[in-house]
Design an enzyme around this catalytic site. Structure first.
Site, PDB file in Angstrom:
ATOM      1  CG  HIS A 359      -2.157  -0.779   1.051  1.00  0.00           C
ATOM      2  ND1 HIS A 359      -3.321  -0.267   0.533  1.00  0.00           N
ATOM      3  CD2 HIS A 359      -2.395  -2.077   1.300  1.00  0.00           C
ATOM      4  CE1 HIS A 359      -4.236  -1.224   0.497  1.00  0.00           C
ATOM      5  NE2 HIS A 359      -3.699  -2.337   0.951  1.00  0.00           N
ATOM      6  CE  LYS A 547      -7.114  13.919  -0.475  1.00  0.00           C
ATOM      7  NZ  LYS A 547      -7.098  12.730  -1.258  1.00  0.00           N
ATOM      8  NE  ARG A 548      -5.345  10.006   9.458  1.00  0.00           N
ATOM      9  CZ  ARG A 548      -5.110   9.058  10.352  1.00  0.00           C
ATOM     10  NH1 ARG A 548      -5.938   8.045  10.489  1.00  0.00           N
ATOM     11  NH2 ARG A 548      -4.061   9.130  11.152  1.00  0.00           N
ATOM     12  CE  LYS A 553      -3.496  10.841   2.479  1.00  0.00           C
ATOM     13  NZ  LYS A 553      -4.318  10.167   1.460  1.00  0.00           N
ATOM     14  CB  THR A 655     -10.378   5.010  -2.446  1.00  0.00           C
ATOM     15  OG1 THR A 655     -10.176   5.347  -1.068  1.00  0.00           O
ATOM     16  CG2 THR A 655      -9.595   3.766  -2.804  1.00  0.00           C
ATOM     17  CE  LYS A 659     -14.228   6.219  -0.648  1.00  0.00           C
ATOM     18  NZ  LYS A 659     -13.675   6.574   0.684  1.00  0.00           N
TER      19      LYS A 659
HETATM   20  C1  LIG Z   1     -12.378   6.927   1.062  1.00  0.00           C
HETATM   21  C2  LIG Z   1     -12.012   7.316   2.420  1.00  0.00           C
HETATM   22  C3  LIG Z   1     -10.693   7.650   2.715  1.00  0.00           C
HETATM   23  C4  LIG Z   1      -9.586   7.623   1.687  1.00  0.00           C
HETATM   24  O1  LIG Z   1      -9.340   8.914   1.211  1.00  0.00           O
HETATM   25  P1  LIG Z   1      -8.091   9.258   0.283  1.00  0.00           P
HETATM   26  O2  LIG Z   1      -8.353  10.639  -0.176  1.00  0.00           O
HETATM   27  O3  LIG Z   1      -8.103   8.298  -0.850  1.00  0.00           O
HETATM   28  O4  LIG Z   1      -6.884   9.143   1.122  1.00  0.00           O
HETATM   29  C5  LIG Z   1     -10.384   8.039   4.009  1.00  0.00           C
HETATM   30  N1  LIG Z   1     -11.342   8.106   4.960  1.00  0.00           N
HETATM   31  C6  LIG Z   1     -12.628   7.806   4.702  1.00  0.00           C
HETATM   32  C7  LIG Z   1     -13.632   7.938   5.788  1.00  0.00           C
HETATM   33  C8  LIG Z   1     -13.009   7.398   3.429  1.00  0.00           C
HETATM   34  O5  LIG Z   1     -14.297   7.091   3.189  1.00  0.00           O
END
Ligand SMILES: *Cc1c(COP(=O)(O)O)cnc(C)c1O
Length: 808
Positions: A359, A547-548, A553, A655, A659
């Protein structure tokens, strides 16, 4: 689809009975939480009936079972998802409305278990949904943490971590199975004895705990398959409750065994920082691995007897990242020490059964353990790893000029450490990355020596998302519109979304696409008003980065853009900015100081911008606290710009980019992770791509010619201004200046190339937002993104795993 309830009346009668049995009250007299608990328990019970049918079918068909080992499963709320998957969502909503209740209110009572950090844990949850949809006999194997990832509160702009007590009102989906508990040994020492010409090893003097499983049903769309997620909790073996201590007033001492055992499954460790080297983390890893391996071998033995050589035909063990890397050694241990197989036979079985997903390529995130810690906690497992390492070295062709370096890079034991990624690769028959560029980087750099030795084991499986949860469920207004024109076949087969391209020229349809986006923006605006006491304008662009928090990022780059727009507007009231709401959300690991400072900066900028009447009709900054699956489902559908701005080469896949694309947001991003596949699918002209590419980043770093000061000095007016503002009090009102961010950029030479990409980023933003007033064309691009996003369904990803890795 066969439905479990044929009519509203049939459902309502059953539901009333469940409510009565649980609370002793009539439905009308119950609280929302009672209504939720009764409904979830009822659906869980129905699901277990289908699970039994699924089991029977799998047994009769002799299906291969897939065990997905992951230390995180970020499953989100389940009720709405299961009603949708069972095909009874509308029926239940209407029945409850007839009873004077409200399904939405009931659904909001459900806890949102934070049993994962972010992308990796959510991926595991999406995969469970898709395995059940595809009819795969797929089982999640994970940890049941008493406290999930901390709850985030914001005080004076700062992140404050609060314990997440997700179990305090009970969790109706799970069933505890004490009868399936597994004894797990830690510590002790290895002893051997001879049996004929064989040496048999065992461990004596261990300190044992009990791994106790809790099962959660996983309901597949279509209602035919119900699999399960098994999460392990640690308990003491037998109660050594010390009555004397208790009577002497030493209450904690009386229950010490219980406290020590339960500590193992007490908390989920945050990733990104700090969990490495913690003994409890290593105990967690062994506990869920050993308990899961024991369970799957018991099942195999029940169905196929002791034909261990056939294990790879009937079982696939998938390891999600390196946390379950001990699957290989633990399986070796049982096959040799308990089942009496010789090394070579056991090794052949292990390497044909286990597979591994990498990952991350961030070197600091590659998991390593000190040999001393490892060997005293798990002496027999260590001994097996030592032998795996010895045989790896022994079998090495040392005749090539690069051999020594290659051996150094691939060894499992090196420099006093156990290297879990190398262990994972060597124990597996397949290694995959999670997006095309990530898999290429693995082969070209992170794992290049393995790739040179065994190119055939490397492959790519671009991540996916559960489109039913993150589109159908999260965005009912848009989903309804889509179904109206292309039917509901896309729920089953997301590639059907492509039929939407036929409507890209349909002005009235595009207008309705815009209206559904607006409805979602209103819904989010209400949530923001409730949660943040902030009024945001649904006519403004919703620009979203959720995101985190992590340096790579680059949330910092985003907020610097906001600072720049603010500065330019104040300097020149004629400077045109398309009205925008800048929405941020996400947690930072509690020990990750820099990431937490970026959160504080965003809130500091928000405080100034949102209260400045000169700009706050055209810009607002909004930090939504406590990002998690449940509020993610509100945020994604409201987004118009999807910020995916990582330094190229750093984001394995992402991901949320998928979305957001599916929900009709336009990607403002670098050529990184799955952004590249997004561009391939939707066309570069329908996204906004900027910044250095991965080869450019590498070349710049290699040149040694990157100097942060030069970049800032070449643009004193804009960048220089921002750099000054980190420390001159402009945004210090809530809780002070931002010296460490200033230091990172100027004195650490801006490792993540924020300054380098700044201008191309802001230019790309201005150019993208300048097209917003042409609503019809914006909506066309949004629709086109949705139409081309079906490939990102995790159903597709899982079919690839099934066909190319698991052969299930
Ligand atoms: C999809 C998702 C992530 C992943 O986000 P990235 O922008 O791809 O790092 C993190 N937290 C939650 C709650 C998510 O649904």
């Amino acid at each position: 689809m066969d439905k479990i309830y044929q009519s509203k009346e049939e459902f309502a009668e059953q539901y009333r009975q469940h409510v009565r049995a649980l609370s002793g009250k009539e439905f009308e007299d119950t609280s929302d939480i009672d209504r939720f608990t009764a409904l979830a328990k009822m659906i869980a019970g129905d699901s277990r009936v289908i699970a039994a049918q699924t089991d029977e079918r799998n047994r009769v068909e002799g299906k291969k079972r897939v065990y997905y080992f992951s230390i995180e499963f970020l499953i989100g709320r389940l009720l709405d998802n299961y009603l949708l998957n069972l095909g009874i969502r509308d029926l239940v909503a209407e029945a409850i409305a007839d009873m004077g209740g409200d399904l939405d209110v009931i659904e909001r009572q459900e806890p949102d278990p934070a049993l994962g950090n972010g992308g990796l844990g959510r991926l595991a949850a999406c995969f469970l949904d898709s395995m059940a949809h595809e009819g795969i006999a797929g089982y999640g194997n994970g940890m049941r943490y008493r406290y999930g990832l901390f709850k985030q509160e914001i005080v004076d702009g700062r992140q404050v971590e609060v314990a997440d007590e997700w179990l305090s009102k009970g969790y109706p989906w799970e069933v505890k199975r004490p009868d399936k508990a597994v004894r797990i040994g830690f510590g002790g020492h290895v002893v051997s004895r001879q049996e004929g010409d064989r040496t048999i090893f065992s461990v004596e003097g261990t300190q044992d705990v009990l791994a106790v499983p809790y099962d959660i049903p996983i309901v597949g769309y279509g209602g035919k398959t119900v699999n399960k997620l098994r999460c392990w909790s640690a308990e003491p073996i037998d109660e050594h409750f010390d009555l004397d201590a208790f009577n002497a007033g030493d209450y904690t001492g009386a229950d010490r065994d219980r406290a020590n055992a339960e500590a193992i499954s007490a908390i989920l460790y945050p990733n990104d920082a700090g969990e490495h080297g913690r003994l409890l983390r290593l105990k967690q890893e062994y506990l869920f691995v050993a308990a899961g391996i024991r369970t799957l071998l018991d099942t195999f033995e029940r169905e196929h007897g002791k034909a261990w050589g056939e294990l790879p035909d009937y079982v696939a063990i998938h390891t999600n990242d390196t946390h379950p890397a001990m699957c290989g050694p633990e399986l070796m241990r049982i096959l040799m020490d308990e089942k009496g197989l010789p090394w070579d036979e056991a090794w052949d079985i292990v390497t044909r059964t286990v597979s591994y997903t990498n990952h991350t390529i961030l070197p600091e995130a590659l998991e390593k353990w000190p040999i001393s810690t490892f060997s005293s906690l798990l002496p027999r497992i260590y001994q097996i790893i030592d032998e795996i390492n010895r045989r790896w070295r022994e079998g090495f062709d040392m005749s090539q000029p690069e051999s020594a370096e290659r051996l150094r890079a691939t060894a499992v034991l090196w420099d006093g450490e156990v290297r879990m990624a190398n262990l994972s690769v060597i124990c597996s028959h397949s290694v995959n990355g999670v997006a095309k560029i990530h898999s290429d980087i693995l082969k070209a750099s992170t794992l290049k020596d393995f790739a040179a030795l065994r190119p055939e084991m490397f492959n790519n499986k671009t991540n996916g998302i559960c489109h039913r949860r993150f589109f159908a469920e999260a965005n009912p207004t848009y989903a309804k519109l889509v179904t109206e024109v292309i039917g509901d076949g896309w729920l089953d087969d997301a590639s059907e979304l492509e039929k939407l391209t036929a409507f890209e020229g349909d002005a009235s349809f595009l207008e309705r696409v815009g209206a559904s986006k607006r409805a979602n923006k209103l819904r989010l605006a209400e949530y923001v008003k409730r949660e943040c006491s902030l009024v945001i304008d649904p006519n403004s662009i919703f620009d979203v980065q959720v995101k985190r928090f992590h340096a790579y990022k680059r949330q910092l780059l985003n907020i610097m853009k906001v600072m720049d727009l603010y500065n330019r507007r104040l300097a020149d009231p004629n400077f045109k900015i398309q009205p925008t709401t800048f929405i941020f959300s996400g947690k930072a690991a509690s020990s990750y100081t820099f990431a937490k400072e970026v959160i504080r900066l965003i809130n500091g900028v928000a405080e100034v911008v949102n209260n400045d009447p000169r700009v706050n009709d055209i810009m607002k900054v909004c930090f939504i606290p406590n990002f998690r699956v449940s509020n993610a489902q509100l945020i994604y559908p409201a987004a118009e710009i999807s910020e995916q701005i990582s330094t190229a080469g750093k984001e394995a896949s992402g991901t949320s980019n998928m979305k957001l694309m599916m929900n009709g947001a336009i990607t403002l991003g670098t050529m990184d992770g799955a952004n590249i596949e997004i561009v391939d699918l939707a066309g570069r002209e329908n996204e906004a791509i900027f910044g250095l590419t991965t080869p450019e980043v590498e070349a710049l770093r290699a040149s040694g010619q990157y100097f942060a000061w030069d970049i800032v000095n070449s643009d004193r007016a804009r960048l220089g201004r921002i750099i000054d503002q980190f420390v001159d009090g402009t945004f210090a009102g809530l809780s002070g200046n931002f010296e460490s961010i200033h230091h990172e950029l100027m004195f650490n030479n801006d490792y993540d190339l924020v300054l380098k990409d700044f201008h191309s980023y802001v230019d790309a933003w201005e150019s993208l937002t300048s097209t917003y007033p042409d609503a019809q064309d914006w909506n066309r691009r949004a629709l086109h993104n949705t139409a081309m996003s079906g490939w990102f369904s995790s159903d597709r990803t899982i079919r690839e795993y099934r066909d190319e890795i698991w052969h299930a």
